[in-house]
Write a protein that holds these residues in place. Structure first.
Motif, PDB file in Angstrom:
ATOM      1  N   ILE A  63      49.199  74.732 -10.429  1.00 12.94           N
ATOM      2  CA  ILE A  63      48.409  75.643 -10.257  1.00 12.94           C
ATOM      3  C   ILE A  63      48.636  76.523 -12.138  1.00 12.94           C
ATOM      4  N   LEU A  64      49.252  75.614 -12.745  1.00 15.45           N
ATOM      5  CA  LEU A  64      49.513  75.584 -13.924  1.00 15.45           C
ATOM      6  C   LEU A  64      49.405  74.463 -14.809  1.00 15.45           C
ATOM      7  N   ASN A  65      48.881  74.805 -16.250  1.00 13.10           N
ATOM      8  CA  ASN A  65      48.725  73.562 -16.560  1.00 13.10           C
ATOM      9  C   ASN A  65      49.675  73.153 -17.408  1.00 13.10           C
ATOM     10  N   SER A  66      49.890  72.148 -18.211  1.00 14.80           N
ATOM     11  CA  SER A  66      50.644  71.757 -18.590  1.00 14.80           C
ATOM     12  C   SER A  66      51.297  70.708 -20.162  1.00 14.80           C
ATOM     13  N   SER A  67      51.743  71.664 -21.074  1.00 15.89           N
ATOM     14  CA  SER A  67      51.115  71.172 -22.091  1.00 15.89           C
ATOM     15  C   SER A  67      51.517  70.067 -22.437  1.00 15.89           C
ATOM     16  N   TYR A  68      51.624  68.710 -22.059  1.00 18.22           N
ATOM     17  CA  TYR A  68      51.915  67.822 -22.840  1.00 18.22           C
ATOM     18  C   TYR A  68      51.869  66.876 -21.246  1.00 18.22           C
ATOM     19  N   GLY A  69      51.786  65.630 -21.329  1.00 19.33           N
ATOM     20  CA  GLY A  69      52.279  64.404 -20.054  1.00 19.33           C
ATOM     21  C   GLY A  69      51.371  64.422 -19.262  1.00 19.33           C
ATOM     22  N   GLU A  70      51.323  62.953 -18.411  1.00 17.54           N
ATOM     23  CA  GLU A  70      50.790  62.566 -17.146  1.00 17.54           C
ATOM     24  C   GLU A  70      51.479  62.799 -15.691  1.00 17.54           C
ATOM     25  N   ILE A  71      50.295  63.170 -14.533  1.00 19.46           N
ATOM     26  CA  ILE A  71      50.666  62.797 -13.597  1.00 19.46           C
ATOM     27  C   ILE A  71      49.810  62.692 -12.444  1.00 19.46           C
ATOM     28  N   LYS A  72      50.371  61.490 -11.885  1.00 22.99           N
ATOM     29  CA  LYS A  72      49.572  60.599 -10.954  1.00 22.99           C
ATOM     30  C   LYS A  72      49.634  61.385  -9.061  1.00 22.99           C
ATOM     31  N   ILE A  73      48.983  62.162  -8.322  1.00 22.85           N
ATOM     32  CA  ILE A  73      49.170  61.953  -7.505  1.00 22.85           C
ATOM     33  C   ILE A  73      48.743  60.561  -6.655  1.00 22.85           C
ATOM     34  N   LEU A  74      49.967  60.190  -5.924  1.00 22.71           N
ATOM     35  CA  LEU A  74      49.239  59.204  -4.689  1.00 22.71           C
ATOM     36  C   LEU A  74      47.771  58.447  -5.787  1.00 22.71           C
ATOM     37  N   GLY A  75      48.533  57.827  -6.636  1.00 20.18           N
ATOM     38  CA  GLY A  75      47.717  56.562  -7.936  1.00 20.18           C
ATOM     39  C   GLY A  75      46.161  57.845  -7.961  1.00 20.18           C
ATOM     40  N   GLU A  76      46.172  58.787  -8.060  1.00 18.78           N
ATOM     41  CA  GLU A  76      44.774  58.728  -8.303  1.00 18.78           C
ATOM     42  C   GLU A  76      45.664  60.011  -9.955  1.00 18.78           C
ATOM     43  N   THR A  77      44.881  60.927 -11.241  1.00 22.08           N
ATOM     44  CA  THR A  77      45.013  61.404 -12.068  1.00 22.08           C
ATOM     45  C   THR A  77      44.841  62.458 -11.839  1.00 22.08           C
ATOM     46  N   LEU A  78      46.122  63.557 -12.043  1.00 23.21           N
ATOM     47  CA  LEU A  78      45.424  65.690 -11.899  1.00 23.21           C
ATOM     48  C   LEU A  78      45.343  65.298 -13.489  1.00 23.21           C
ATOM     49  N   SER A  79      43.935  66.061 -13.915  1.00 19.64           N
ATOM     50  CA  SER A  79      43.938  66.629 -15.286  1.00 19.64           C
ATOM     51  C   SER A  79      42.820  68.065 -14.927  1.00 19.64           C
ATOM     52  N   ILE A  80      43.262  68.425 -15.987  1.00 18.75           N
ATOM     53  CA  ILE A  80      43.121  69.979 -16.213  1.00 18.75           C
ATOM     54  C   ILE A  80      41.591  70.357 -15.600  1.00 18.75           C
ATOM     55  N   LYS A  81      39.713  68.933 -15.544  1.00 13.53           N
ATOM     56  CA  LYS A  81      38.988  69.232 -15.268  1.00 13.53           C
ATOM     57  C   LYS A  81      39.032  68.451 -14.146  1.00 13.53           C
ATOM     58  N   ASP A  82      39.939  67.673 -13.462  1.00 13.72           N
ATOM     59  CA  ASP A  82      39.368  67.068 -12.054  1.00 13.72           C
ATOM     60  C   ASP A  82      40.861  66.958 -11.358  1.00 13.72           C
ATOM     61  N   LYS A  83      40.966  68.237 -10.813  1.00 16.21           N
ATOM     62  CA  LYS A  83      42.610  68.465  -9.913  1.00 16.21           C
ATOM     63  C   LYS A  83      42.411  68.183  -8.746  1.00 16.21           C
ATOM     64  N   SER A  84      41.261  67.052  -8.256  1.00 16.36           N
ATOM     65  CA  SER A  84      40.870  66.393  -7.305  1.00 16.36           C
ATOM     66  C   SER A  84      41.760  65.820  -6.143  1.00 16.36           C
ATOM     67  N   ALA A  85      43.238  66.044  -6.881  1.00 12.42           N
ATOM     68  CA  ALA A  85      43.998  64.998  -6.115  1.00 12.42           C
ATOM     69  C   ALA A  85      44.924  65.677  -5.670  1.00 12.42           C
ATOM     70  N   ARG A  86      45.081  67.271  -6.394  1.00  7.32           N
ATOM     71  CA  ARG A  86      45.825  68.210  -5.175  1.00  7.32           C
ATOM     72  C   ARG A  86      45.280  67.902  -3.767  1.00  7.32           C
ATOM     73  N   LYS A  87      44.248  67.774  -3.316  1.00  6.89           N
ATOM     74  CA  LYS A  87      43.842  67.722  -1.735  1.00  6.89           C
ATOM     75  C   LYS A  87      44.755  67.035  -1.301  1.00  6.89           C
ATOM     76  N   TYR A  88      45.471  65.831  -1.468  1.00  7.05           N
ATOM     77  CA  TYR A  88      47.066  65.108  -0.237  1.00  7.05           C
ATOM     78  C   TYR A  88      48.163  65.914  -0.687  1.00  7.05           C
ATOM     79  N   LEU A  89      47.901  67.202  -1.282  1.00  8.76           N
ATOM     80  CA  LEU A  89      49.480  67.948  -1.479  1.00  8.76           C
ATOM     81  C   LEU A  89      49.513  69.571   0.155  1.00  8.76           C
ATOM     82  N   GLY A  90      50.523  69.874   0.223  1.00 11.07           N
ATOM     83  CA  GLY A  90      51.175  70.572   0.332  1.00 11.07           C
ATOM     84  C   GLY A  90      51.692  71.759  -0.046  1.00 11.07           C
ATOM     85  N   LEU A  91      51.755  72.832  -0.608  1.00 14.75           N
ATOM     86  CA  LEU A  91      53.129  73.814  -1.404  1.00 14.75           C
ATOM     87  C   LEU A  91      53.518  74.806  -0.219  1.00 14.75           C
TER      88      LEU A  91
END
Ligand code: ADP
Ligand code: MG
Length: 311
Positions: A52-80
């Motif tokens: 929902i928000l972009n970071s200023s720096y850093g890396e996030i992996k969701i179930l092994g898939e990297t979340l990026s500003i361009k590719d947010k498909s890893a969000r599919k694993y999440l429920g907020l």
């Protein structure tokens, strides 16, 4: 597999660091508690994880898939389940959950089934045709949860889901978090209530001022203060208390004065109860009640920061 891996996550608002270089690793199957006072940076962290928000720096992996500003498909694993309840007041409970389910790509029979299950799970099936505007605060919170879990995500993130609700709804929510987890869902649970993380979380990170100050199981965190004991006094005229003088008593490590309650942490091995009581009697401050309390996560937070979790 790791459910979520965060490395050096940083979020800056102009000169202000809301999230300050956080690294966390959350295993699948955990109920992971993010505990911290208001303003610690919990929601900011959560909202970045959810894209929902972009970071200023850093890396996030969701179930092994990297979340990026361009590719947010890893969000599919999440429920907020967001901190601010986001529902349509004019819609019924059923329609609200259905709307969120369709946003997550569910259709047809599967959608209807999932909506029913989510409402059943949150104890709202009987009220499915009631409009959200007619719901109490606690019921809205539960509906908010139904909307966040309707698509059966592998990871559910709940942001302060129990703020400002009645004990019964609160209990219902805590039990449903446990049930979700028993079904195999990883849960990330943020709160400023230490009792809640003590009750449900298998692992806990304590956040303060944008940083993770400590991480571990409840037992590991408590072991930080295992050499302390916590004395609670109830008094009426707290204005006259000189914190410094109490701190000077041998063995005293922390003193926190609230409205009419004083917490005095002391080294376990040192007997100073007579000296503490003596301070109050010589200063003619009446003690209404006194007793040792078990050390808890509040004691941990206090000894690490010098402040209380709840202001
Ligand atoms: P928590 O959820 O732990 O209460 P937040 O993540 O909401 O904390 O906020 C962390 C800090 O970042 C707070 O001091 C808050 O005021 C600040 N903050 C949050 N959003 C913004 C924003 N859009 N602009 C500036 N500061 C913000
Ligand atoms: Mg928050």
């Amino acid at each position: 597999m790791k459910a979520i891996e965060i490395q050096n996550l940083t979020k800056r608002y102009k000169d202000f660091l809301a999230v300050d270089n956080i690294s966390l690793s959350i295993e699948e199957g955990e109920i992971y508690g993010l505990l911290g006072p208001n303003g610690a940076g919990k929601s900011t962290t959560i909202n970045i994880i959810c894209g929902i928000l972009n970071s200023s720096y850093g890396e996030i992996k969701i179930l092994g898939e990297t979340l990026s500003i361009k590719d947010k498909s890893a969000r599919k694993y999440l429920g907020l389940v967001p901190q601010q309840v986001a529902l349509y007041n004019e819609y019924s409970a059923y329609e609200n959950v259905k709307f969120f389910g369709s946003l997550y790509g569910l259709k047809g029979n599967e959608l209807e089934e999932c909506v029913k299950k989510a409402l059943e799970f949150t104890g709202l099936l009987d009220m499915k045709d009631k409009r959200a505007s007619d719901f109490s605060g606690g019921m809205l919170r539960r509906l908010n949860i139904a909307c966040g879990i309707v698509h059966n995500p592998k990871i559910v993130i709940m942001d302060e889901p129990t703020v400002g609700i009645d004990p019964q709804s609160r209990n219902h929510i805590l039990q449903s978090v446990k049930k979700l987890n028993e079904k195999g869902t990883t849960v990330i649970y943020t709160t400023h209530y230490m009792e809640e993380v003590e009750e449900i979380c298998s692992k806990i990170a304590i956040m303060d001022n944008g940083k993770v100050i400590v991480e571990g199981s409840k037992e590991e965190l408590k072991s930080i203060v295992s050499d302390k004991k916590s004395l609670i006094l109830r008094i009426d005229n707290f204005e006259t208390i000189d914190e410094k003088e109490i701190k000077n008593i041998k063995g005293v490590t922390d003193v926190i004065i609230d409205e009419n309650e004083i917490t005095i942490n002391t080294e376990k091995e040192i007997n100073n109860l007579d000296k503490i009581i003596n301070y109050f009697t010589t200063n003619k401050i009446e003690i209404r009640d006194i007793g040792y309390e078990d050390i808890n996560l509040e004691t941990v937070f206090l000894s690490l920061t010098g402040r209380r979790l709840r202001e």
